[in-house]
Motif scaffolding. Sequence first.
Motif, short mmCIF file in Angstrom:
data_model
loop_
_atom_site.label_atom_id
_atom_site.label_comp_id
_atom_site.label_asym_id
_atom_site.label_seq_id
_atom_site.Cartn_x
_atom_site.Cartn_y
_atom_site.Cartn_z
N UNK A 77 0.84 -1.20 0.10
CA UNK A 77 -0.18 0.00 0.02
C UNK A 77 0.77 1.29 0.08
N UNK A 78 1.92 1.29 0.81
CA UNK A 78 2.81 2.33 1.06
C UNK A 78 3.50 2.56 -0.33
N UNK A 79 4.07 1.38 -1.01
CA UNK A 79 4.83 1.45 -2.29
C UNK A 79 3.80 2.26 -3.40
N UNK A 80 2.51 1.62 -3.31
CA UNK A 80 1.67 2.32 -4.50
C UNK A 80 1.29 3.86 -4.22
N UNK A 81 1.13 4.07 -2.84
CA UNK A 81 0.89 5.49 -2.39
C UNK A 81 2.03 6.38 -2.84
N UNK A 82 3.44 5.87 -2.86
CA UNK A 82 4.37 6.81 -2.99
C UNK A 82 4.46 6.84 -4.48
N UNK A 83 4.35 6.02 -5.33
CA UNK A 83 4.21 6.04 -6.72
C UNK A 83 3.26 7.10 -7.21
N UNK A 84 2.29 6.73 -6.46
CA UNK A 84 1.19 7.80 -7.07
C UNK A 84 1.27 9.30 -6.45
N UNK A 85 1.83 9.32 -5.52
CA UNK A 85 2.29 10.66 -4.89
C UNK A 85 0.89 10.95 -3.75
N UNK A 86 0.59 9.99 -3.07
CA UNK A 86 -0.43 10.05 -2.28
C UNK A 86 -0.06 9.95 -0.81
N UNK A 87 -0.51 10.92 0.18
CA UNK A 87 -0.08 10.66 1.66
C UNK A 87 1.45 10.70 1.36
N UNK A 88 2.11 11.24 0.91
CA UNK A 88 3.70 11.08 0.87
C UNK A 88 4.07 11.55 2.25
N UNK A 89 3.77 12.63 2.79
CA UNK A 89 4.64 13.02 4.18
C UNK A 89 4.23 11.74 5.20
N UNK A 90 3.03 11.31 5.20
CA UNK A 90 2.66 10.47 6.34
C UNK A 90 3.45 9.09 5.94
N UNK A 91 3.27 8.68 4.54
CA UNK A 91 4.00 7.24 4.41
C UNK A 91 5.50 7.30 4.43
N UNK A 92 6.05 8.61 4.05
CA UNK A 92 7.47 8.53 4.15
C UNK A 92 7.96 8.50 5.55
N UNK A 93 7.32 9.08 6.50
CA UNK A 93 7.59 8.67 7.84
C UNK A 93 7.46 7.21 8.38
N UNK A 94 6.24 6.72 7.90
CA UNK A 94 5.98 5.40 8.40
C UNK A 94 7.22 4.37 7.44
N UNK A 95 7.43 4.80 6.42
CA UNK A 95 8.59 3.78 5.67
C UNK A 95 9.88 3.99 6.49
N UNK A 96 10.04 5.28 6.90
CA UNK A 96 11.36 5.44 7.67
C UNK A 96 11.47 4.54 8.82
N UNK A 97 10.29 4.70 9.59
CA UNK A 97 10.19 3.79 10.63
C UNK A 97 10.37 2.35 10.52
N UNK A 98 9.69 2.01 9.38
CA UNK A 98 9.86 0.53 9.04
C UNK A 98 11.38 0.21 8.42
N UNK A 99 12.17 1.09 7.78
CA UNK A 99 13.36 0.76 7.67
C UNK A 99 14.20 0.81 9.01
N UNK A 100 13.94 1.54 9.84
CA UNK A 100 14.50 1.53 11.16
C UNK A 100 14.41 0.35 11.85
N UNK A 101 13.11 -0.34 11.78
CA UNK A 101 12.99 -1.67 12.38
C UNK A 101 13.66 -2.70 11.62
#
Length: 156
Positions: A77-101
């Motif tokens: 879902x985050x990958x698709x949202x990022x490609x479309x440019x939807x909720x990028x600020x929120x998804x970007x933070x969540x992806x960064x947390x995911x990568x930290x994990x």
Amino acid sequence: MTTIDRITHTRDTALVRTARDVVLLLARIGLGVIMLAHAKLEYDFGGSLAGVGRMFAESGIPLGTLTGPANVLFEVVGGIAMILGAAVRLVGVLMALNMAGAWIFVHTSGLLAMDHNGPELVIALGLLSLVLAVTGSGRFGLDHLIARRRASRTAT
């Protein structure tokens, strides 16, 4: 400032803004494709969402039976949202947390260990995610279109 100077400055500013938006588009697409490919890889290894959960649990990831499937679904879902440019600020933070994990629980080797388990990729993806969280989608994303539409509704 002369009229010629103003025209040149306006053109240069427009060019810089367009270049910035194209770079943001390429970064979003690149990150989104990597997230989708990573989700597919995890799913293929696990054989199912439940299998991914078992794989996470066996790897010692906390609450693996929950976090495994949630991780795969978020990466899709985050990958698709990022490609479309939807909720990028929120998804970007969540992806960064995911990568930290991922860095803390999976990619635990030292930097540049060359053992295919080093954290370099997840660090780079996490930082890119944060950059996109701060900058937003740019003009070529759904976030920009939605904001522009709201602004025009408010103005009328």
